[in-house]
Design a protein around this motif. Structure first.
Motif, PDB file in Angstrom:
ATOM      1  N   UNK A 135      34.131 -15.718  -7.195  1.00  0.00           N
ATOM      2  CA  UNK A 135      33.431 -16.068  -8.408  1.00  0.00           C
ATOM      3  C   UNK A 135      34.156 -17.080  -9.242  1.00  0.00           C
ATOM      4  N   UNK A 136      34.974 -17.907  -8.460  1.00  0.00           N
ATOM      5  CA  UNK A 136      35.319 -19.163  -9.272  1.00  0.00           C
ATOM      6  C   UNK A 136      34.693 -20.315  -8.918  1.00  0.00           C
ATOM      7  N   UNK A 137      34.448 -21.381  -9.833  1.00  0.00           N
ATOM      8  CA  UNK A 137      33.589 -22.368  -9.688  1.00  0.00           C
ATOM      9  C   UNK A 137      34.312 -23.717  -8.716  1.00  0.00           C
ATOM     10  N   UNK A 138      33.341 -23.894  -7.730  1.00  0.00           N
ATOM     11  CA  UNK A 138      33.648 -24.896  -6.608  1.00  0.00           C
ATOM     12  C   UNK A 138      33.387 -26.242  -7.337  1.00  0.00           C
ATOM     13  N   UNK A 139      32.204 -26.326  -7.860  1.00  0.00           N
ATOM     14  CA  UNK A 139      31.921 -27.473  -8.822  1.00  0.00           C
ATOM     15  C   UNK A 139      31.338 -27.062  -9.698  1.00  0.00           C
ATOM     16  N   UNK A 140      31.384 -28.090 -11.138  1.00  0.00           N
ATOM     17  CA  UNK A 140      30.619 -27.710 -12.210  1.00  0.00           C
ATOM     18  C   UNK A 140      30.317 -28.903 -12.813  1.00  0.00           C
ATOM     19  N   UNK A 141      28.958 -28.918 -13.332  1.00  0.00           N
ATOM     20  CA  UNK A 141      28.645 -30.170 -14.460  1.00  0.00           C
ATOM     21  C   UNK A 141      28.038 -29.577 -15.589  1.00  0.00           C
ATOM     22  N   UNK A 142      28.445 -30.328 -16.758  1.00  0.00           N
ATOM     23  CA  UNK A 142      28.160 -30.256 -18.209  1.00  0.00           C
ATOM     24  C   UNK A 142      27.602 -31.258 -18.807  1.00  0.00           C
ATOM     25  N   UNK A 143      26.636 -31.018 -19.769  1.00  0.00           N
ATOM     26  CA  UNK A 143      26.085 -31.943 -20.521  1.00  0.00           C
ATOM     27  C   UNK A 143      26.510 -31.614 -21.942  1.00  0.00           C
ATOM     28  N   UNK A 144      27.497 -32.646 -22.818  1.00  0.00           N
ATOM     29  CA  UNK A 144      27.758 -32.283 -23.932  1.00  0.00           C
ATOM     30  C   UNK A 144      26.999 -33.342 -24.946  1.00  0.00           C
ATOM     31  N   UNK A 145      27.054 -33.043 -26.164  1.00  0.00           N
ATOM     32  CA  UNK A 145      26.629 -33.760 -27.188  1.00  0.00           C
ATOM     33  C   UNK A 145      27.845 -33.657 -28.452  1.00  0.00           C
ATOM     34  N   UNK A 146      28.342 -34.971 -28.867  1.00  0.00           N
ATOM     35  CA  UNK A 146      29.190 -34.894 -29.806  1.00  0.00           C
ATOM     36  C   UNK A 146      28.359 -35.334 -31.324  1.00  0.00           C
ATOM     37  N   UNK A 147      29.071 -34.760 -32.561  1.00  0.00           N
ATOM     38  CA  UNK A 147      28.653 -34.968 -33.761  1.00  0.00           C
ATOM     39  C   UNK A 147      27.728 -36.137 -34.083  1.00  0.00           C
ATOM     40  N   UNK A 181      25.327 -28.554 -24.329  1.00  0.00           N
ATOM     41  CA  UNK A 181      23.875 -28.767 -24.218  1.00  0.00           C
ATOM     42  C   UNK A 181      23.377 -27.788 -22.866  1.00  0.00           C
ATOM     43  N   UNK A 182      24.253 -28.040 -21.812  1.00  0.00           N
ATOM     44  CA  UNK A 182      23.495 -27.232 -20.649  1.00  0.00           C
ATOM     45  C   UNK A 182      25.097 -27.380 -19.848  1.00  0.00           C
ATOM     46  N   UNK A 183      25.196 -26.422 -18.550  1.00  0.00           N
ATOM     47  CA  UNK A 183      26.225 -26.672 -17.727  1.00  0.00           C
ATOM     48  C   UNK A 183      25.470 -25.679 -16.283  1.00  0.00           C
ATOM     49  N   UNK A 184      25.790 -26.156 -15.388  1.00  0.00           N
ATOM     50  CA  UNK A 184      25.616 -25.579 -13.951  1.00  0.00           C
ATOM     51  C   UNK A 184      26.858 -25.550 -13.019  1.00  0.00           C
ATOM     52  N   UNK A 185      26.839 -24.653 -12.049  1.00  0.00           N
ATOM     53  CA  UNK A 185      28.004 -24.626 -11.366  1.00  0.00           C
ATOM     54  C   UNK A 185      27.720 -23.879 -10.145  1.00  0.00           C
ATOM     55  N   UNK A 186      28.418 -24.036  -9.075  1.00  0.00           N
ATOM     56  CA  UNK A 186      28.531 -23.361  -7.767  1.00  0.00           C
ATOM     57  C   UNK A 186      29.794 -22.738  -7.636  1.00  0.00           C
ATOM     58  N   UNK A 187      29.799 -21.429  -7.032  1.00  0.00           N
ATOM     59  CA  UNK A 187      30.611 -20.482  -7.222  1.00  0.00           C
ATOM     60  C   UNK A 187      31.351 -20.183  -5.620  1.00  0.00           C
ATOM     61  N   UNK A 188      32.670 -19.905  -5.503  1.00  0.00           N
ATOM     62  CA  UNK A 188      33.077 -19.537  -4.298  1.00  0.00           C
ATOM     63  C   UNK A 188      32.691 -17.822  -3.951  1.00  0.00           C
ATOM     64  N   UNK A 189      33.194 -17.333  -3.110  1.00  0.00           N
ATOM     65  CA  UNK A 189      32.852 -15.989  -2.912  1.00  0.00           C
ATOM     66  C   UNK A 189      33.609 -14.812  -3.949  1.00  0.00           C
TER      67      UNK A 189
END
Length: 326
Positions: free
Chosen positions: A206-218, A196-204
């Motif tokens: 470009x790798x994600x230091x933190x990440x959150x994702x909203x998922x929906x199953x069938x 559904x959506x995802x958001x991340x913070x990245x290090x210098x």
């Protein structure tokens, strides 16, 4: 006797393979390979491993090795797992399985073509705690599953040379940590989610230091999956299950032998419990020995590994993180 060869003189292998093997009489760690000068010899001396090689292919050519444990950086999982399969070995490959779903597909195709086993090392899946959570869902005590929330966070300050922080080596919070909670929710639902959506913070880099994702199953169940290397000194791995009749909170799914709990609330009554067990790695090795001897499937091989990488790719895309790997 299951004879194991280690690809990489890694820091994880003692806990994951060497010590569990020492606690058994039907498994031996026979060889280790490293491309760093003298690293394999030093490692073999410390861990009392009979053979050591300064070349990965030399280990793969050893006719006495049955199973290869691939603990190399994720960027090398596909190449060397495929090479091991083609050399006639079964493979236990560390998580995350590959750099992306395309690599995972090639790995699975190689396993199918060679007839050898390719298992992803989601060790937590083999602990009795994981089976207890499955049983809780199957019992129907919580009713229909409405929502899931899963997190694995471990403080790991940015280090430009650390493999967990370099995108080209497979670094990032989702790859290193978030693959676990993603695997939990997929395994519990036995469905493949949409992002559904995802958001991340990245290090210098470009790798994600933190990440959150909203998922929906069938089925309509939603899931929030998160992982962070920006966390404090305390490691957390938690799962919350919200059902139509009750809820459950599970603490420390990744390393339950260090202490864990299941807090289940149904009809206003809370019950807290734990599950007896060895380390996750002991249970994983036991499951591997049994599956190889009896030719039975394991829950962390085959399409499961590919599907986990498909969702990881989709989360990164939704978070706007561009990862292009062949």
């Amino acid at each position: 006797m299951l004879r194991i060869g280690l690809l990489g003189a890694s820091g994880i292998a003692p806990a994951a393979i060497i010590h569990p093997a020492e606690r058994r009489t039907d498994v031996t760690v026979m060889a280790v390979a490293s491309r760093r000068p003298s690293a394999a010899a030093d490692y073999a001396s410390v861990h009392k491993i009979e053979r050591f090689y300064d070349d990965y292919r030399a280990l793969l050519a050893d006719p006495d090795i049955d199973l290869v444990y691939n603990a190399l950086p994720p960027s090398e999982h596909a190449e060397w797992s495929i090479a091991a399969l083609e050399a006639g070995k079964d493979v236990l490959c560390e998580k995350p399985f590959a750099m992306n779903a395309a690599q995972a597909e090639r790995m699975l195709e190689s396993a199918q073509a060679t007839g050898h086993r390719l298992i992803e090392a989601f060790h937590d899946r083999y602990h009795p705690l994981s089976l207890e959570i499955d049983a809780l869902i199957a019992s129907g005590r919580l009713g229909d599953i409405v929502a899931l929330r899963a997190d694995f966070s471990v403080g790991n300050p940015f280090e430009p040379r650390g493999i967990r922080h370099v995108p080209a080596l497979g670094g990032g919070a989702l790859m290193d940590l978030g693959c676990y909670p993603l695997h939990w929710v997929r395994s519990l639902m036995n469905e493949e989610p949409a992002i559904v959506s995802a958001i991340a913070t990245t290090n210098p880099l470009g790798a994600d230091m933190s990440i959150e994702a909203e998922l929906r199953f069938p089925s309509g169940t939603t899931a929030h999956v998160s992982a962070s290397m920006e966390a404090g000194p305390n490691e957390t791995s938690t799962l919350d299950i919200v059902g139509s009749r009750g809820t459950a909170h599970v603490d420390n799914l990744v390393f339950p032998s260090a202490g864990h709990s299941i807090s289940e609330t149904v009809d206003g009554i809370t019950r807290v419990s734990t599950v007896a067990g060895l380390t996750t790695y002991d249970h994983q090795l036991d499951a591997i020995v049994t599956a190889l001897a009896q030719h039975t499937p394991m829950p962390t091989e085959g399409a499961d590994s590919v599907n986990n990488m498909i969702v990881i790719d989709a989360i990164y895309a939704a978070a706007g993180i561009n990862r292009q790997f062949n």
